[in-house]
Design an enzyme around this catalytic site. Structure first.
Site, PDB file in Angstrom:
ATOM      1  N   ASP A 107      15.986   7.896   5.636  1.00 44.05           N
ATOM      2  CA  ASP A 107      14.711   7.805   5.094  1.00 44.05           C
ATOM      3  C   ASP A 107      14.807   7.403   3.603  1.00 44.05           C
ATOM      4  OD1 ASP A 107      12.915   8.249   7.008  1.00 44.05           O
ATOM      5  OD2 ASP A 107      12.540  10.215   7.061  1.00 44.05           O
ATOM      6  N   SER A 142       5.476   9.074  13.767  1.00 43.68           N
ATOM      7  CA  SER A 142       6.948   9.124  13.725  1.00 43.68           C
ATOM      8  C   SER A 142       7.553   9.593  14.937  1.00 43.68           C
ATOM      9  CB  SER A 142       7.663   9.793  12.583  1.00 43.68           C
ATOM     10  OG  SER A 142       8.855   9.572  12.367  1.00 43.68           O
ATOM     11  N   GLN A 159     -10.687  -0.125   1.343  1.00 48.85           N
ATOM     12  CA  GLN A 159     -11.321  -0.985   0.063  1.00 48.85           C
ATOM     13  C   GLN A 159     -10.153  -1.681  -0.495  1.00 48.85           C
ATOM     14  OE1 GLN A 159     -11.923   2.351   0.532  1.00 48.85           O
ATOM     15  NE2 GLN A 159     -11.516   3.509  -1.366  1.00 48.85           N
ATOM     16  N   GLN A 184      11.267  15.027  12.181  1.00 46.64           N
ATOM     17  CA  GLN A 184      10.075  14.316  12.366  1.00 46.64           C
ATOM     18  C   GLN A 184       8.772  15.079  12.755  1.00 46.64           C
ATOM     19  OE1 GLN A 184      10.599  10.852  11.477  1.00 46.64           O
ATOM     20  NE2 GLN A 184      12.257  12.112  10.555  1.00 46.64           N
ATOM     21  N   TYR A 239       0.859  -1.257  -0.017  1.00 40.62           N
ATOM     22  CA  TYR A 239       0.021   0.007   0.083  1.00 40.62           C
ATOM     23  C   TYR A 239       0.989   1.359   0.000  1.00 40.62           C
ATOM     24  CZ  TYR A 239      -3.803   3.090   1.087  1.00 40.62           C
ATOM     25  OH  TYR A 239      -4.881   4.063   0.896  1.00 40.62           O
ATOM     26  N   HIS A 252       6.019  15.733  10.268  1.00 35.57           N
ATOM     27  CA  HIS A 252       5.253  14.765   9.740  1.00 35.57           C
ATOM     28  C   HIS A 252       3.916  14.501  10.014  1.00 35.57           C
ATOM     29  CE1 HIS A 252       7.772  11.929   7.375  1.00 35.57           C
ATOM     30  NE2 HIS A 252       8.673  11.642   8.195  1.00 35.57           N
ATOM     31  N   HIS A 270      -0.503 -40.083  20.481  1.00 36.76           N
ATOM     32  CA  HIS A 270       0.828 -39.873  20.318  1.00 36.76           C
ATOM     33  C   HIS A 270       1.782 -40.959  20.619  1.00 36.76           C
ATOM     34  CE1 HIS A 270      -1.021 -35.587  19.832  1.00 36.76           C
ATOM     35  NE2 HIS A 270       0.348 -35.345  19.789  1.00 36.76           N
ATOM     36  N   GLU A 321      11.918   5.163  17.533  1.00 34.87           N
ATOM     37  CA  GLU A 321      11.927   4.568  16.150  1.00 34.87           C
ATOM     38  C   GLU A 321      13.209   5.083  15.532  1.00 34.87           C
ATOM     39  OE1 GLU A 321       9.261   5.442  12.122  1.00 34.87           O
ATOM     40  OE2 GLU A 321       9.289   6.758  13.727  1.00 34.87           O
ATOM     41  N   HIS A 322      13.633   6.100  15.420  1.00 32.41           N
ATOM     42  CA  HIS A 322      14.922   6.688  14.875  1.00 32.41           C
ATOM     43  C   HIS A 322      15.690   7.411  16.203  1.00 32.41           C
ATOM     44  CE1 HIS A 322      11.902   7.824  11.864  1.00 32.41           C
ATOM     45  NE2 HIS A 322      12.727   6.878  11.022  1.00 32.41           N
ATOM     46  N   ASN A 380      -3.475   5.775   6.266  1.00 33.37           N
ATOM     47  CA  ASN A 380      -4.277   6.829   7.133  1.00 33.37           C
ATOM     48  C   ASN A 380      -5.053   5.936   8.193  1.00 33.37           C
ATOM     49  OD1 ASN A 380      -6.532   5.705   5.775  1.00 33.37           O
ATOM     50  ND2 ASN A 380      -6.971   7.723   4.926  1.00 33.37           N
TER      51      ASN A 380
END
Length: 434
Positions: free
Chosen positions: A353, A229, A183, A251, A121, A254, A412, A319-320, A206
């Protein structure tokens, strides 16, 4: 930015945006509609949400060529070089199947198999993210995925952004569809008349995309539900305040919920960075977004020494993480939790990035404590291989049956014991042809 003294328990965690009841119900209705009506639902929702009445979903080869031709040679060269760096980095992550044979002749191993089909996506509409194409497609390509499908919402003209199409062409994607939102996720998960279903869905989106990925998880695999972020900078007095401030804002622009944190042992640097952030905010095109993020989630944490600074970062699990210290490699060795680590003055976060090669799809909201960046392993599965020899079976069958009875599973145990009483049958390892 507010300066605060370090105390144990600092965190980047924000409340997870799980959507409203109305949003969740809307997503469930869309998914059900796509499952029942297929392409018709995709056309309907594309017209409703994107304002585009399409006559076809698939991006044609002509559209891909036209989109690529719309870019300058310089931009094509930059995307191509970035793609080469990303592919080269991920090629080093490749694993091979393996087998071992012990002294009894028993063979054990692991078979690595690429997923058959992956859906990527890519956000679209008013925005264009060629880096998202490269970072999600290339690891799948390196892993050996044979079918890579890209979906992205169309702009008002019914087309995808030329830069996205160019990145897709460079990455080798030929199956592209003009559909977005919940969708698109439903189409990838369950298939329609035009779009065949995939095994895994990756890529950002989103809140409706995120909720849809949650809903279809289990029927297909997903990469992660990424939050806003975040960046943490661990710095000492050798850092340049204007540069650190720029990286924090990289960041913050964002998302209003993006998180930017400076962890430092220098009060002087803390004060200078705080002032620099305010000065630079005034000149940012996305000032309103960045200003809100800095106000709500921007922090400067002042530590007594490097040990405390390292501990603060490990608690944050960002994250970073940028390390702007005199000896960044020494500090990095003590970091346990971070999605991506940037060492030294010239390793600004945007280097990762876009261009350096490591993946920019990273764990957020503290999940770096147990999660990794998107990588080649995410597009492969592993099968265990067991081929027991007759000698090993004879030596261990009684123990295996006893273990089964320890768990109360008599069938078994009998499955093992049946082979002790039955002679002949198909061969084990001794039947291998070499």
């Amino acid at each position: 930015m507010k300066i605060e003294r370090y105390s144990e328990g600092v965190s980047l965690k924000r409340s997870v945006d799980s959507g409203t009841d109305e949003q969740r119900n809307t997503v469930r209705d869309i998914i059900l509609d796509v499952r029942n009506s297929g392409d018709l639902a995709l056309f309907t929702y594309t017209e409703r949400f994107d304002g585009v009445k399409l006559t076809g979903l698939k991006v044609t080869e002509k559209e891909i060529e036209e989109g690529t031709a719309a870019l300058s040679k310089e931009h094509i060269a930059i995307i191509r070089e970035a793609a080469g760096n990303i592919q080269s980095f991920h090629q080093k992550q490749q694993r091979n199947s393996w087998m071992t044979t012990d002294e009894t002749g028993t063979m054990l191993g692991q078979k690595i198999t690429a997923l058959d089909a992956v859906g990527v996506y890519v956000p679209g509409g008013t925005a264009a993210y060629p880096s998202s194409v490269l970072m999600n497609v290339l690891p799948a390509l390196v892993a050996g995925v044979q079918r890579i499908v890209m979906v992205s919402p169309p702009a008002k003209d019914g087309k995808l952004a030329p830069v996205v199409l160019a990145a897709a062409k460079i990455a080798g994607v030929t199956e592209i569809y003009k559909v977005g939102g919940a969708q698109a996720i439903a189409a990838l998960a369950y298939g329609t008349q035009t779009i065949a279903k995939v095994d895994k869905i990756v890529g950002p989106g989103n809140i409706f995309v995120a909720l849809a990925k949650r809903e279809v998880f289990g029927d297909v695999a997903i990469d992660m539900i990424a939050g806003p972020s975040e960046i943490a900078i661990l710095a000492d007095e050798t850092a340049v305040a204007s540069e650190a401030a720029s990286d924090l804002l990289s960041q913050a622009e964002h998302d209003p919920r993006a998180c930017s944190v400076l962890v430092t042992t220098s009060l002087k640097l803390a004060e200078e960075v705080s002032a620099e952030v305010e000065n630079q905010l005034a000149r940012l095109p996305r000032r309103e977004i960045a200003e809100q993020a800095i106000k709500d989630y921007g922090r400067i944490i002042l530590c007594e020494d490097t040990a405390d600074a390292v501990e603060a970062v490990n608690e944050l699990a960002p994250e970073h993480l940028e390390i702007l210290t005199e000896k960044p490699l020494e500090v990095m060795a003590k970091i346990r939790h971070a999605g991506a680590i940037f060492l030294g003055r010239y390793s600004s976060e945007p280097v990762g990035d876009y261009f350096a090669g490591p993946n920019h799809v990273l764990p957020t909201n503290g999940t770096a404590r147990f999660s990794s960046p998107l990588n080649v392993d995410d597009f492969q599965k592993k099968s265990s291989i067991i081929m027991y020899s007759e000698d090993a079976f004879r030596d261990n069958s009684a123990k295996i049956a006893a273990f089964a009875r320890l768990e109360g599973l008599e069938a078994h145990a009998r499955a093992v014991e049946a082979r002790k009483t039955n002679k002949g049958g198909s061969a084990g390892c001794s039947g291998l042809q070499t």
